[in-house]
Design an enzyme around this catalytic site. Structure first.
Site, PDB file in Angstrom:
ATOM      1  N   HIS A 230      83.406  62.059 -12.978  1.00  0.00           N
ATOM      2  CA  HIS A 230      85.034  61.668 -13.174  1.00  0.00           C
ATOM      3  C   HIS A 230      85.434  61.602 -11.580  1.00  0.00           C
ATOM      4  O   HIS A 230      85.364  62.325 -10.646  1.00  0.00           O
ATOM      5  CB  HIS A 230      85.541  63.610 -13.597  1.00  0.00           C
ATOM      6  CG  HIS A 230      86.770  64.085 -13.497  1.00  0.00           C
ATOM      7  ND1 HIS A 230      86.973  65.364 -13.827  1.00  0.00           N
ATOM      8  CD2 HIS A 230      88.247  62.991 -13.344  1.00  0.00           C
ATOM      9  CE1 HIS A 230      89.069  65.296 -12.931  1.00  0.00           C
ATOM     10  NE2 HIS A 230      89.348  64.556 -13.334  1.00  0.00           N
TER      11      HIS A 230
ATOM     12  N   GLY B 282      81.921  74.838 -15.950  1.00  0.00           N
ATOM     13  CA  GLY B 282      81.573  74.566 -14.595  1.00  0.00           C
ATOM     14  C   GLY B 282      81.000  75.889 -14.702  1.00  0.00           C
ATOM     15  O   GLY B 282      80.148  76.092 -15.082  1.00  0.00           O
TER      16      GLY B 282
ATOM     17  N   ASP C 156      81.920  65.572 -10.827  1.00  0.00           N
ATOM     18  CA  ASP C 156      83.268  65.500 -10.217  1.00  0.00           C
ATOM     19  C   ASP C 156      83.026  65.269  -8.564  1.00  0.00           C
ATOM     20  O   ASP C 156      82.490  65.546  -7.712  1.00  0.00           O
ATOM     21  CB  ASP C 156      83.841  66.921  -9.901  1.00  0.00           C
ATOM     22  CG  ASP C 156      83.799  67.884 -11.212  1.00  0.00           C
ATOM     23  OD1 ASP C 156      83.921  68.988 -11.800  1.00  0.00           O
ATOM     24  OD2 ASP C 156      84.855  67.217 -12.053  1.00  0.00           O
TER      25      ASP C 156
ATOM     26  N   GLY D 169      86.402  77.430 -11.091  1.00  0.00           N
ATOM     27  CA  GLY D 169      86.658  78.312 -11.002  1.00  0.00           C
ATOM     28  C   GLY D 169      88.011  79.299 -11.291  1.00  0.00           C
ATOM     29  O   GLY D 169      88.534  80.539 -10.609  1.00  0.00           O
TER      30      GLY D 169
ATOM     31  N   GLY E  22      90.008  69.729  -8.380  1.00  0.00           N
ATOM     32  CA  GLY E  22      89.950  70.043  -6.975  1.00  0.00           C
ATOM     33  C   GLY E  22      88.507  71.277  -6.783  1.00  0.00           C
ATOM     34  O   GLY E  22      87.900  71.102  -5.718  1.00  0.00           O
ATOM     35  N   PHE E  23      88.930  72.395  -7.724  1.00  0.00           N
ATOM     36  CA  PHE E  23      87.867  73.315  -7.180  1.00  0.00           C
ATOM     37  C   PHE E  23      87.724  73.641  -9.340  1.00  0.00           C
ATOM     38  O   PHE E  23      88.173  73.754  -9.568  1.00  0.00           O
ATOM     39  CB  PHE E  23      88.399  74.740  -6.742  1.00  0.00           C
ATOM     40  CG  PHE E  23      88.816  73.743  -4.812  1.00  0.00           C
ATOM     41  CD1 PHE E  23      90.282  73.498  -4.678  1.00  0.00           C
ATOM     42  CD2 PHE E  23      87.755  74.001  -4.332  1.00  0.00           C
ATOM     43  CE1 PHE E  23      91.160  72.778  -3.669  1.00  0.00           C
ATOM     44  CE2 PHE E  23      88.398  73.282  -2.490  1.00  0.00           C
ATOM     45  CZ  PHE E  23      89.724  73.016  -2.586  1.00  0.00           C
TER      46      PHE E  23
ATOM     47  N   SER F  93      79.855  71.128 -15.795  1.00  0.00           N
ATOM     48  CA  SER F  93      80.512  70.090 -14.528  1.00  0.00           C
ATOM     49  C   SER F  93      79.885  70.909 -13.736  1.00  0.00           C
ATOM     50  O   SER F  93      79.521  72.485 -14.170  1.00  0.00           O
ATOM     51  CB  SER F  93      82.156  70.660 -14.548  1.00  0.00           C
ATOM     52  OG  SER F  93      82.046  70.488 -12.817  1.00  0.00           O
TER      53      SER F  93
ATOM     54  N   ASP G 274      89.683  69.734 -18.881  1.00  0.00           N
ATOM     55  CA  ASP G 274      88.492  70.113 -17.915  1.00  0.00           C
ATOM     56  C   ASP G 274      89.155  71.805 -17.345  1.00  0.00           C
ATOM     57  O   ASP G 274      90.347  71.495 -16.126  1.00  0.00           O
ATOM     58  CB  ASP G 274      88.405  68.676 -17.335  1.00  0.00           C
ATOM     59  CG  ASP G 274      87.622  69.023 -16.107  1.00  0.00           C
ATOM     60  OD1 ASP G 274      87.224  68.166 -14.719  1.00  0.00           O
ATOM     61  OD2 ASP G 274      87.247  70.206 -15.738  1.00  0.00           O
ATOM     62  N   GLY G 275      88.791  72.338 -16.700  1.00  0.00           N
ATOM     63  CA  GLY G 275      89.329  73.495 -15.842  1.00  0.00           C
ATOM     64  C   GLY G 275      89.790  74.922 -16.982  1.00  0.00           C
ATOM     65  O   GLY G 275      90.802  74.707 -17.907  1.00  0.00           O
ATOM     66  N   GLY G 276      88.847  76.027 -16.308  1.00  0.00           N
ATOM     67  CA  GLY G 276      89.149  76.998 -16.820  1.00  0.00           C
ATOM     68  C   GLY G 276      88.489  77.043 -18.376  1.00  0.00           C
ATOM     69  O   GLY G 276      89.051  78.028 -19.320  1.00  0.00           O
TER      70      GLY G 276
HETATM   71  C1  DX5 Z   1      88.091  70.433 -11.148  1.00  0.00           C
HETATM   72  C2  DX5 Z   1      87.034  69.969 -11.949  1.00  0.00           C
HETATM   73  C3  DX5 Z   1      86.799  70.586 -12.798  1.00  0.00           C
HETATM   74  C4  DX5 Z   1      85.972  72.440 -12.613  1.00  0.00           C
HETATM   75  C5  DX5 Z   1      85.869  73.071 -13.653  1.00  0.00           C
HETATM   76  O1  DX5 Z   1      88.582  69.833 -10.026  1.00  0.00           O
HETATM   77  O2  DX5 Z   1      87.489  68.607 -12.259  1.00  0.00           O
HETATM   78  O3  DX5 Z   1      85.437  69.602 -13.096  1.00  0.00           O
HETATM   79  O4  DX5 Z   1      84.716  72.517 -11.725  1.00  0.00           O
HETATM   80  O5  DX5 Z   1      85.808  74.477 -13.189  1.00  0.00           O
HETATM   81  P1  DX5 Z   1      85.594  75.121 -14.004  1.00  0.00           P
HETATM   82  O6  DX5 Z   1      85.642  74.953 -15.466  1.00  0.00           O
HETATM   83  O7  DX5 Z   1      84.862  75.928 -13.929  1.00  0.00           O
HETATM   84  O8  DX5 Z   1      87.258  75.228 -14.335  1.00  0.00           O
END
Ligand code: DX5
Length: 220
Positions: A66, A198, A35, A145, A142-143, A8, A176-178
């Site tokens: 996305h 990401g 994103d 990390g 939204g974010f 991402s 998607d996420g963590g």
């Molecule tokens: C969050 C995004 C994810 C995010 C993943 O809203 O949709 O794609 O960038 O970031 P990590 O992999 O760092 O959790």
């Protein structure tokens, strides 16, 4: 079904997104996730149509767009013209989801449906026959990390069972996420096959290619 590693760009250097996406492409990624956030559906504003169009000029990999935006149907055609190969909309953001998914597919693009963490799998039961991808958010969108939400594991399992019961064993579940070296094997064991990452890619001491390879090893 093979494992896809999908970096991402949200966690990449925004002053050099083209280089970051190219590093993922040459580093063995299977697709690039872009994103898109509108500051309404999620509490952040990121990139939109021009960035998809710009990356399309440089990247051969599938662009997995996305849409974390309200009423995504308004912009589906614009993102398709910009070069999206996969367009994922949130079930929570579209009152006429079936029509939107149908339209994306009629345009010859793969259509995904995304679920926020608190949204039950049953919310997408009647669209599963029509999608090419199911995206399970394993953080609150939204974010980058953020920490992986453990309670998403049974949700992944449930969706895999629902898809297989419909004869849709060809439809991958994307998470998607963590997603990192620790969570990757666990989401795969639960049924995920497309892993969006990401910070585990762009903030890795291994470098982009090393991080992609490491994630793939941990997932397979
Ligand atoms: C969050 C995004 C994810 C995010 C993943 O809203 O949709 O794609 O960038 O970031 P990590 O992999 O760092 O959790």
């Amino acid at each position: 079904m093979s494992i896809w590693i999908v970096p991402s760009i949200l966690s990449a250097d925004f002053t050099a997104l083209g280089e970051a996406a190219q590093a993922a492409e040459s580093g063995g990624a299977d697709a690039i996730q872009i994103d898109v956030m509108d500051g309404h559906f999620v509490p952040n504003i990121t990139v939109g149509i021009p960035v998809v169009a710009a990356l399309r000029q440089r990247i051969r990999l599938p662009l997995d767009v996305h849409l974390m935006i309200e009423e995504p149907a308004r912009y589906v055609d614009a993102f398709i013209e910009a070069g999206a190969d996969i367009l994922t909309v949130h079930v929570e953001a579209d009152r006429h989801l079936h029509r939107t998914i149908q339209h994306i597919r009629q345009r010859g693009i793969k259509a995904g449906v995304a679920l926020n963490p608190a949204t039950p799998p049953e919310a997408v039961e009647y669209i599963l026959p029509d999608v090419d991808l199911v995206l399970v958010m394993t953080v609150n969108p939204g974010f980058g990390g953020q920490a992986f939400i453990e309670t998403m594991l049974p949700k992944i399992r449930r969706l895999r069972t629902m898809l297989d019961a419909l004869g849709r064993s060809d439809v991958p579940i994307e998470v998607d996420g963590g997603i990192n070296a620790e969570t990757a094997p666990r989401v795969v064991e639960a049924g995920a096959r497309w892993l969006v990452a990401g910070s585990a890619v762009y903030a890795s001491p291994l470098g982009v290619a090393g991080a992609i390879q490491h994630l793939r090893q941990r997932a397979e």
